[in-house]
Design an enzyme around this catalytic site. Structure first.
Site, PDB file in Angstrom:
ATOM      1  NE  ARG A 194      -9.564   5.936  12.901  1.00  0.00           N
ATOM      2  CZ  ARG A 194      -8.518   5.540  12.179  1.00  0.00           C
ATOM      3  NH1 ARG A 194      -8.661   4.606  11.274  1.00  0.00           N
ATOM      4  NH2 ARG A 194      -7.336   6.087  12.343  1.00  0.00           N
ATOM      5  CE  LYS A 225      -8.693   1.044  11.835  1.00  0.00           C
ATOM      6  NZ  LYS A 225      -9.087   0.057  10.833  1.00  0.00           N
ATOM      7  CD  GLU A 273      -5.441   1.676  -6.810  1.00  0.00           C
ATOM      8  OE1 GLU A 273      -6.103   2.012  -5.820  1.00  0.00           O
ATOM      9  OE2 GLU A 273      -5.939   1.094  -7.789  1.00  0.00           O
ATOM     10  CG  ASP A 321     -11.274   1.619 -10.209  1.00  0.00           C
ATOM     11  OD1 ASP A 321     -11.290   0.679 -11.014  1.00  0.00           O
ATOM     12  OD2 ASP A 321     -10.284   1.897  -9.485  1.00  0.00           O
ATOM     13  CD  GLU A 377     -22.404   3.209  -2.186  1.00  0.00           C
ATOM     14  OE1 GLU A 377     -21.457   2.413  -2.316  1.00  0.00           O
ATOM     15  OE2 GLU A 377     -22.289   4.328  -1.667  1.00  0.00           O
ATOM     16  CB  CYS A 419     -16.387  -4.692  -6.751  1.00  0.00           C
ATOM     17  SG  CYS A 419     -15.886  -3.133  -6.045  1.00  0.00           S
ATOM     18  CG  HIS A 474     -13.875  -8.907   0.734  1.00  0.00           C
ATOM     19  ND1 HIS A 474     -14.845  -8.535  -0.151  1.00  0.00           N
ATOM     20  CD2 HIS A 474     -13.410  -7.770   1.273  1.00  0.00           C
ATOM     21  CE1 HIS A 474     -14.953  -7.225  -0.140  1.00  0.00           C
ATOM     22  NE2 HIS A 474     -14.094  -6.732   0.716  1.00  0.00           N
ATOM     23  CB  CYS A 489     -12.281  -6.127  -5.667  1.00  0.00           C
ATOM     24  SG  CYS A 489     -12.367  -4.436  -5.044  1.00  0.00           S
TER      25      CYS A 489
END
Ligand SMILES: CN1c2c(nc(N)[nH]c2=O)NC[C@@H]1CNc1ccc(C(=O)N[C@@H](CCC(=O)N[C@@H](CCC(=O)N[C@@H](CCC(=O)O)C(=O)O)C(=O)O)C(=O)O)cc1
Ligand SMILES: N[C@@H](CCS)C(=O)O
Ligand SMILES: [Zn+2]
Length: 764
Positions: A19, A22, A494, A609, A615, A653, A704, A736
């Site tokens: 990665r 990233k 979570e 969820d 999708e 979402c 977001h 969300c």
């Protein structure tokens, strides 16, 4: 005509083996490295990726598939489609990343939101939606793709620039007002494509790949005409050879149109739709090269090369080998980099897998079989056949108890005991929640401290007890904070989950997880989809202990929090040896067991969820009914095992839900929290129009963005919602989960959210 590449791929994953992308991009955002360091590191990454492809035997490599954030955003910049609000930023990377992520620089008076982000077809990759102004002027800024072409050519490689084709680009863009067809901009954007392609050819590109996945969708007459117009124009450029790539679906009724385009090569996704080959061999002129997408770019299984060879042989009977390209079905963007890092996977399972690097090797074997004959690659084909046979016959794949449980399901297993109105009365009686109950979607900030502690636990630097204690402290503090500010239905936060799907995968049998199988989800954010290799079952309760602990932290209800079967399926790498519907039902049964255990343990508000249910909708309408039947059935199966007074929530979402509204209704959840902050209330109109009866929490603010929403603006939003929805049904919540946000923003935003509910209660 310049030589046809025998074997290639449509694109390579960008992140790097470790990665690197990233890490470089995030370090740049945090001002830990300079722009030139970012450019150096990413140039090196591209070089490594091209050299890797060449060393594996690809004679031509794609360029332009690299992106700092997203390739659609790159194209918006390429064509000068930069909304005016970004004029306050510095041109170059600052403007680019402002479009990607928004930019807040109070000292410079800058506060601009990002472009909209949506799913790339039916994948878990998200792209930035180019926003075309009414009076848009287009201007070509081709530096990036030209630079990357030069870099690859300088390495002595044959390089093929990858460009999103004009019709797909416009169809995936939106007008600033959201009204009108973006195709009306075709006459303005086409000259820029012409100019770009001329430059690419002048720089030495022998082929240009134009990605046109929209050509494999259900398209209207205007779009068909746009294809004819666009490609007639592009055909006029001398020296340009086009590989037009369709993927994710078959050409079907668009085959004639595709075959009539004046192009040099047409790519077919023969994984998603192998049946289209026969028609294509008849319809596509013999002068046009066929690119056979036989290696799956959407999954991680070793290909059954004998099946790939069958398709290739069928094609080779009708076309000379030099009129065929062996290719990946789509870009390899959706599969991890390489199996090399998977040192902890057991040998049997690892032998069944192929990530991007290994997929390239498969493409090369197939291409050699075509050009040199199967004997030239006998050892590779034999090894592949043995691996396929091992997977087919392995004991670990099949679990007869799971299979027979699915077979013996009864109709009543898919339905709650009573209809919603009866359940609602029982739930109101039990929870006595106020009007406009407040809640959140589940996750609270996944701080670097939490991730660090998990990493330390995984590396055995801290004990299980220490990690558990850490999680319990974080959970307790989070619940007490929610309780104190006055939220009505709490969540545990979570904190124990690395990801909402990977976490469940790690706790279900039939699943394996990788150490480094990262796939880009959006920008610098990656996910590590678990691998479903066998029949799925739950061997022990997964969330019950956490839920029990959470419930001790407050007298208020704390929601149980589960990921639904369709989302677990959709965000995993799924076995391809049985229908997805079958695997989904198995996951649904595992989740059902968890739901029932939570209820028994006293957690009787349970959220399941399903953000990925939209999708997973097939790209072609012909597949919708079947999908919606089994996916909704799976959700119902997961949630129907509880008594009337247990309240089932679901959450969705970042998708266009209006098209599947009846299916959402059929899910029969008691409460649905749904992302809505960026929508234009069209969604709420659908709730009203379809006479939706259950309770609803349309998101009041966009999670977001780091922006803190004011009480006033959220109240305003609720007022608009109340034009469509009854106050008795409305919940107050964000869009969300809050995992990507910081605590500071979360504290302020949720305090305001609770105040909205308080003020509204005085009015109603
Ligand atoms: C809701 N969304 C999700 C989607 N798909 C999913 N599978 N999950 C989702 O939640 N699709 C649609 C959206 C997409 N949204 C997001 C949002 C955020 C992320 C994200 O933050 N990804 C993280 C990686 C998450 C993760 O698994 N982290 C691991 C840690 C992994 C790691 O890097 N560990 C380091 C050590 C870390 C340290 O020391 O600080 C290491 O091992 O070296 C974890 O939490 O344990 C990301 O950073 O990209 C994705 C999709
Ligand atoms: N419960 C999850 C849903 C994300 S879609 C969360 O809050 O992150
Ligand atoms: Zn969500």
């Amino acid at each position: 005509m310049s030589s046809v590449p025998a074997a290639t791929i449509l694109g390579f994953p960008r992140m790097g083996s470790n990665r690197q992308l990233k890490k470089a991009v995030e370090a740049f955002w945090a001002s830990k490295i300079s722009e030139s360091e970012l450019l150096d590191r990413t140039k090196q990454l591209r070089k490594e990726h091209w050299e890797l492809q060449a060393s594996l035997g690809l004679k031509q490599v794609p360029v332009g598939d690299f992106s700092f954030y997203d390739h659609m955003l790159d194209h918006a910049v390429l064509f000068g489609i930069v909304p005016e609000r970004y004029n306050v930023t510095k041109p170059g990377l600052e403007c680019y990343f402002a479009m990607a992520r928004g930019l807040q620089a109070p000292d410079r008076g800058i506060d601009v939101p990002s472009l909209e982000m949506v799913k790339w077809f039916d994948t878990n990759y998200h792209y930035m939606v180019p926003q075309i102004a009414e009076n848009q002027t287009f201007a070509l800024d081709s530096t990036k793709i030209i630079d990357e072409l030069r870099e690859a050519l300088a390495l002595g490689l044959d390089a093929r620039p990858v460009v999103v084709g004009p019709v797909t680009f416009l169809k995936l863009s939106k007008t600033a007002s959201g009204a009108g067809s973006t195709l009306s901009y075709l006459p303005q954007i086409l000259p820029l494509y012409v100019e770009l392609i001329k430059q690419l050819v002048a720089e030495g590109a022998k082929w240009v790949q134009l990605d046109e996945p929209v050509l494999a969708l259900d398209i209207d007459a205007e779009t068909q005409e746009a294809y004819r117009t666009a490609y007639a124009e592009l055909a006029k450029i001398s020296g340009a050879q086009y590989l037009v790539a369709t993927y994710f679906a078959g050409l079907e009724d668009n085959l004639e149109l595709a075959a009539s385009l004046p192009i040099q090569a047409l790519h077919l996704d023969l994984v998603r739709n192998p049946e289209q080959l026969e028609g294509a061999l008849k319809a596509v002129p013999e002068s046009v090269v066929l690119s056979l997408g036989v290696i799956n770019g959407r999954n991680i299984w070793k290909a059954d090369l004998s099946k790939g060879l069958e398709l290739i042989n069928t094609a080779a009977k009708a076309r000379p080998a030099d009129k065929l390209i062996i290719n990946s079905s789509c870009s390899l963007l959706h599969t991890p980099h390489s199996l090399d890092a998977e040192t902890e996977l057991d040998a049997e399972l690892k032998n069944w897998l192929a990530f991007s690097t290994e997929k390239i090797a498969e493409i090369v074997v197939l291409s050699r079989a075509l050009h040199e004959g199967v004997d030239a690659v006998k050892a590779e084909l034999d090894a592949n056949a043995a691996a396929i046979q091992s997977r087919r016959t392995s004991d670990r794949v099949s679990n007869p108890a799971v299979k027979s449980r699915v077979v013996s399901l009864k109709e009543s297993d898919f339905s709650r005991n009573n209809e919603f109105s009866v359940r609602q009365a029982a739930q109101h009686d039990k929870y006595k929640l106020p009007l406009f109950p407040t809640t959140t979607i589940g996750s609270f900030p996944q701080t670097s401290d939490i991730r660090r502690n998990r990493a330390r636990f995984r590396k055995s630097e801290i004990t299980a007890e220490q990690y558990q204690e850490y999680l319990e402290t974080a959970t307790r503090e989070c619940i007490e904070w929610q309780d104190n500010i006055g939220i009505d239905v709490l969540v545990h936060g979570e904190f124990e989950r690395n990801d909402m799907v990977e976490f469940f995968g790690e706790n279900l049998s039939g699943f394996a997880f990788t150490r480094n199988g990262w796939v880009q989800s959006y920008g610098s954010r990656c996910v590590k989809p678990p691998v479903i290799y066998g029949d799925v079952s739950r061997t022990r309760p997964i969330t019950v202990e956490t839920a029990k602990f959470a419930q001790t932290c407050s007298p208020k209800p704390v929601k149980g929090m589960l990921t639904g079967p369709v989302t677990i399926l959709q965000w995993s790498f799924v076995r391809d040896d049985q229908p997805r519907s079958e695997t989904c039902k198995q996951i649904a049964l595992a989740i059902r067991d968890e739901v029932v255990d939570l209820e028994t343990a006293g957690t009787t508000i349970i959220q399941v969820d399903e953000p990925a249910i939209r999708e997973g909708l097939p790209l072609r309408k012909s597949g919708w009914d079947d999908y919606l039947e089994w996916s909704v059935d799976s959700f119902r199966l997961a949630t129907a095992g509880v008594v009337d007074s247990t309240q089932i929530h679901t959450h969705m979402c970042y998708s266009e839900f209006n098209t599947i509204f009846p299916a959402i209704q059929r899910m029969d959840a008691d409460v649905i929290t749904i992302e809505n902050a960026k929508s234009d209330l069209k969604l709420l109109h659908a709730f009203e129009h379809h006479g939706y009866k259950a309770e609803i929490g349309p998101g009041l603010y966009d999670i977001h963005s780091p922006r803190v929403p004011s009480v006033q603006e959220m109240k305003e939003r609720v007022r608009k919602m109340l034009n469509y929805l009854s106050p008795q049904l409305l919940w107050i919540n964000p869009d969300c989960g809050l995992k990507t946000r910081g605590w500071e923003e979360v504290r302020s935003s949720l305090t305001n959210l609770v105040e909205v509910a308080r003020e509204l209660r005085k009015e109603y």
